[in-house]
Write an enzyme that holds these catalytic residues in place. Structure first.
Site: not given
Ligand code: GUN
Length: 271
Positions: A29, A73, A96
């Protein structure tokens, strides 16, 4: 950084613990941020940290103007509370798309997520490019996870597809899959979906990624999707590969959401 009065988009990643797969995903990322010209910030917490330390990092990032998007994450190690953590991320920075409000809006008619979850958005983007209008298509989603299966199904419903969600307790899976114009598999079982499960001409999206031993590989293993590629590629009209299929789309959509978040925070309409 400010240019022409506008702040450069910035993505902050937060990683708890040292899971090698999560570390790899976070590195990927950050590499994508460099390529896209997005600023990136990283926060690591040891697995021994407590929930309040993680909450404090999120509170700090919520306040930081240089940070347009925050990505925690997943999975979080025990005993961290994923729902409490995701709820704490400011809605405007939820790149997200996992904030309960964003997911809740996906489930409501006439509403949409402020920022949609990245893997499902990547899947929908691929399907629309390949098929065009998804209205009336029979879509079967294997798996009902919070990260992929369920939000993908909700987004397919928004496109007016007819959606069947299957899971570990579903019966007659091959027969259900054979009715699909669109088959999305996200169960994490290597080469599980066989050629005779798939209707001629169906479009197949393989989200699974499992490590299987392979003596011929220098690493001693290879990555395998949920779908038996050799068999299914003979019947599907189009399908994604593992690796190099859905994974890069997820990262591309994360960049898209980070840019969109930065634009919205500065009063602009996202592209
Ligand atoms: N773990 C697996 N997929 C994802 C994802 O899309 N976002 C986050 N934050 N964690 C993940």
């Amino acid at each position: 950084m400010v240019k022409d009065g506008l702040r450069r988009p910035g993505l902050a990643t937060v990683l708890v613990g040292e899971d090698p797969a999560s570390q790899l995903y976070v590195r990927m990322k950050h590499a994508a941020c460099v390529e896209a010209g997005i600023e990136s910030f990283h926060y690591s917490l040891p697995v021994t940290a407590c929930q309040s330390a993680l909450d404090a990092v999120i509170d700090h990032l919520n306040q930081d103007d240089q940070v347009s998007g925050i990505l925690v994450q997943l999975p979080l190690p025990d005993p961290f509370d994923a729902e409490q953590t995701l709820r704490r991320v400011a809605l405007a920075k939820d790149v997200d798309g996992f904030h309960p409000v964003n997911i809740g809006r996906l489930a409501q008619k006439g509403r949409t997520a402020l920022l949609p979850p990245c893997t499902p958005l990547g899947i929908l983007t691929l399907l629309k490019l390949e098929i065009g209008n998804l209205a009336g298509k029979n879509a079967v989603v294997l798996g009902r996870s919070n990260v992929v299966g369920m939000p993908t199904a909700l987004m397919l419903v928004k496109e007016d597809a007819t959606v069947t969600i299957c899971h570990s307790r579903s019966e007659n899976l091959p027969a259900i899959c054979r009715g699909a114009d669109i088959l999305v598999s996200a169960v994490g079982k290597p080469a599980y979906v066989k050629g005779d499960w798939v209707r001629e001409g169906a479009v197949v999206i393989d989200v699974g990624i499992s490590r299987v031993p392979d003596e011929r590989s220098v690493r001693g293993y290879r990555m395998v999707g949920d779908v038996d590629f050799a068999e299914v590629s003979k019947v599907a009209s189009a399908m994604t590969k593992v690796t190099g299929g859905v994974g890069p789309m997820t990262i591309a959509m994360l960049m898209r959401n980070t840019l969109a978040a930065a634009q919205m925070q500065q009063g602009m309409q996202p592209a």
